[in-house]
Design a protein around this motif. Structure first.
Motif, short mmCIF file in Angstrom:
data_model
loop_
_atom_site.label_atom_id
_atom_site.label_comp_id
_atom_site.label_asym_id
_atom_site.label_seq_id
_atom_site.Cartn_x
_atom_site.Cartn_y
_atom_site.Cartn_z
N HIS A 1 0.81 -1.21 0.00
CA HIS A 1 0.00 0.00 0.00
C HIS A 1 0.85 1.27 0.00
O HIS A 1 0.92 1.97 -1.00
CB HIS A 1 -0.95 -0.02 1.20
CG HIS A 1 -2.02 -1.07 1.07
ND1 HIS A 1 -3.30 -0.79 0.70
CD2 HIS A 1 -1.96 -2.42 1.27
CE1 HIS A 1 -4.02 -1.91 0.66
NE2 HIS A 1 -3.24 -2.91 1.01
N GLY A 2 1.46 1.60 1.13
CA GLY A 2 2.20 2.87 1.22
C GLY A 2 3.41 2.74 2.11
O GLY A 2 4.50 2.38 1.67
N SER A 3 3.21 3.03 3.40
CA SER A 3 4.34 3.00 4.33
C SER A 3 4.97 1.62 4.45
O SER A 3 6.15 1.50 4.77
CB SER A 3 3.87 3.46 5.72
OG SER A 3 3.44 4.81 5.68
N ASP A 4 4.18 0.56 4.20
CA ASP A 4 4.74 -0.79 4.27
C ASP A 4 5.85 -0.99 3.24
O ASP A 4 6.76 -1.78 3.44
CB ASP A 4 3.65 -1.85 4.09
CG ASP A 4 2.83 -1.65 2.82
OD1 ASP A 4 2.83 -0.53 2.27
OD2 ASP A 4 2.16 -2.61 2.40
N LEU A 5 5.77 -0.26 2.13
CA LEU A 5 6.78 -0.33 1.09
C LEU A 5 7.80 0.79 1.20
O LEU A 5 9.00 0.58 1.01
CB LEU A 5 6.11 -0.27 -0.29
CG LEU A 5 7.03 -0.13 -1.51
CD1 LEU A 5 7.91 -1.38 -1.68
CD2 LEU A 5 6.21 0.12 -2.78
N ALA B 1 11.17 -3.84 5.63
CA ALA B 1 12.11 -4.84 6.13
C ALA B 1 12.03 -6.12 5.30
O ALA B 1 10.96 -6.66 5.07
CB ALA B 1 11.81 -5.15 7.60
N HIS B 2 13.19 -6.58 4.83
CA HIS B 2 13.31 -7.82 4.05
C HIS B 2 12.44 -7.80 2.79
O HIS B 2 12.01 -8.84 2.31
CB HIS B 2 12.95 -9.04 4.91
CG HIS B 2 13.72 -9.14 6.19
ND1 HIS B 2 15.09 -9.37 6.20
CD2 HIS B 2 13.34 -9.04 7.49
CE1 HIS B 2 15.50 -9.42 7.47
NE2 HIS B 2 14.47 -9.20 8.26
N MET B 3 12.16 -6.60 2.27
CA MET B 3 11.26 -6.50 1.12
C MET B 3 11.82 -7.20 -0.11
O MET B 3 11.07 -7.77 -0.91
CB MET B 3 10.97 -5.03 0.82
CG MET B 3 9.91 -4.82 -0.27
SD MET B 3 8.32 -5.61 0.13
CE MET B 3 7.77 -4.59 1.51
N ASN B 4 13.15 -7.18 -0.25
CA ASN B 4 13.73 -7.83 -1.41
C ASN B 4 13.40 -9.32 -1.42
O ASN B 4 13.05 -9.90 -2.46
CB ASN B 4 15.25 -7.63 -1.44
CG ASN B 4 15.86 -8.04 -2.76
OD1 ASN B 4 15.45 -7.56 -3.81
ND2 ASN B 4 16.82 -8.94 -2.73
N THR B 5 13.50 -9.95 -0.24
CA THR B 5 13.18 -11.37 -0.13
C THR B 5 11.70 -11.62 -0.39
O THR B 5 11.32 -12.56 -1.11
CB THR B 5 13.55 -11.89 1.27
OG1 THR B 5 14.94 -11.69 1.48
CG2 THR B 5 13.22 -13.37 1.41
N LYS B 6 10.85 -10.79 0.17
CA LYS B 6 9.40 -10.97 -0.02
C LYS B 6 9.02 -10.83 -1.49
O LYS B 6 8.21 -11.60 -2.01
CB LYS B 6 8.64 -9.94 0.82
CG LYS B 6 8.85 -10.08 2.32
CD LYS B 6 8.28 -8.89 3.06
CE LYS B 6 8.62 -8.92 4.54
NZ LYS B 6 8.17 -7.70 5.26
#
Length: 346
Positions: free
Chosen positions: A81-85, A90-95
């Motif tokens: 959505h917004g702030s989550d990205l 955290a660990h967004m590359n893996t997700k």
């Protein structure tokens, strides 16, 4: 069946259904959209025929969904959505690498993913707009008695959290008074910043201008939009804010920072107004000019409502989301190369 819920206490019990449009497009396979720590109970779904886990927001819940899906040997997907990205990735590359596909709410977010995670397969990052319920008519009724000396009503709706930057709004209210602007400001919402904001209101001596309304049930929020002349947003970070969509659906003038996906919703001078984020002087000047020109801005309110009708209608966009979701599932590759993934994360 697609069962979507905002929180899951236990997956041993029934899950509430919130997406009838999505249900109509499902082919009978059970898929669960979970959010929260309890989604680790996905292990209990092994005998329920669940074939996909979809999680809303990229916070810790998305990590849990990823691990639970791998434990079950099924894919997972997520909506960002917004702030989550943008603020808590955290660990967004893996997700992003491990998800089967990722839906996000704005072109800005998609371009952010492309720029910051260049190794992610671009074909699995999709944009799907959010939406709001469109009120049948935008009435002229005011629920707040302003007396004979009616003044413009400014409205801010949102959780009282630092990211919403209500301190900026209060300082603007102080400066507006110093500039001789007549107005009244309503702040709807509650949260951890309330005591700080109430103290600042007293310190700035603007208690006669600013009212902290507190929490208002969503079913009652429409009357505040109808009472408002100008709806303000001062956040540091957003996706595409539902508050702005709701205000525009009511035909209201909005003023918001030109950040993230907001310019995809608010076209400056056509469907609302934008200001440079953090520029207090510009914000105050724009509020002053809008308040002076309200009688001439009816066309912008009408254009805002039409823009929401065409592009951010809740039911139309939910149907599109369901179609995209089911198409992705129908053409997905169910294989998982690294069966030791979970053990590597422990």
């Amino acid at each position: 069946m697609i069962a979507c819920c905002n929180s899951v206490r236990s997956l041993n019990g029934p899950l509430p259904v919130c997406s009838r449009a999505a249900n109509r497009r499902c082919d009978g396979r059970e898929r669960y959209c979970t959010r929260g720590l309890e989604s680790i109970n996905g292990l209990l779904l092994r005998d329920r025929g669940v074939e996909q886990i979809h999680v809303h927001h990229g916070y810790f819940s998305s990590w849990i969904a990823m691990v639970a899906a791998r434990m079950l040997g099924i894919p997972f997907s997520m909506t960002l959505h917004g702030s989550d990205l943008l603020m808590h990735a955290a660990h967004m590359n893996t997700k992003l690498r491990e998800c089967e596909f990722c839906i996000t709410v704005s072109e800005f977010n998609r371009e952010h993913i492309y720029a910051h995670y260049p190794t992610v397969d671009r074909n699995k990052v999709l944009v799907q707009r959010l939406g709001v319920e469109i009120p049948a008519n935008s009435s002229k009724k005011r629920v707040h008695a302003l007396g004979a000396n009616r003044v413009p009503v400014l409205l801010a709706v949102g959780r009282l959290h630092p990211v919403k930057n209500h301190v900026f709004l209060l300082r603007a209210c102080f400066l507006l008074r110093e500039c001789g602007v007549r107005f009244r400001c309503l702040i709807v919402g509650d949260g951890p910043e309330r005591a700080k904001l109430e103290f600042l209101i007293q310190e700035l001596k603007i208690a006669d201008l600013v009212t902290m309304v507190g929490h208002v049930p969503h079913d009652d929020i429409a009357e505040y939009y109808e009472a408002a002349d100008l709806v303000l947003l001062t956040s540091h970070s957003e996706g595409i804010p539902l508050v702005l969509m709701e205000a525009m659906a009511h035909g209201k003038i909005v003023l918001a920072p030109s950040i993230t996906g907001i310019p995809e919703l608010v076209e400056a001078g056509k469907t609302g107004f934008l200001y440079a984020a953090g520029d207090l002087e510009q914000f105050v000047w724009q509020v002053e000019q809008i308040c002076k020109s309200l009688s001439a801005l009816g066309s912008i309110g009408r254009a805002a409502r039409e823009h929401i009708l065409q592009n951010f209608d809740q039911y139309k966009n939910l149907a599109k989301f369901a179609d995209v979701f089911m198409q992705r599932i129908a053409h997905s590759d169910r294989s998982h190369a690294d069966e030791n993934f979970v053990l590597q994360q422990i």
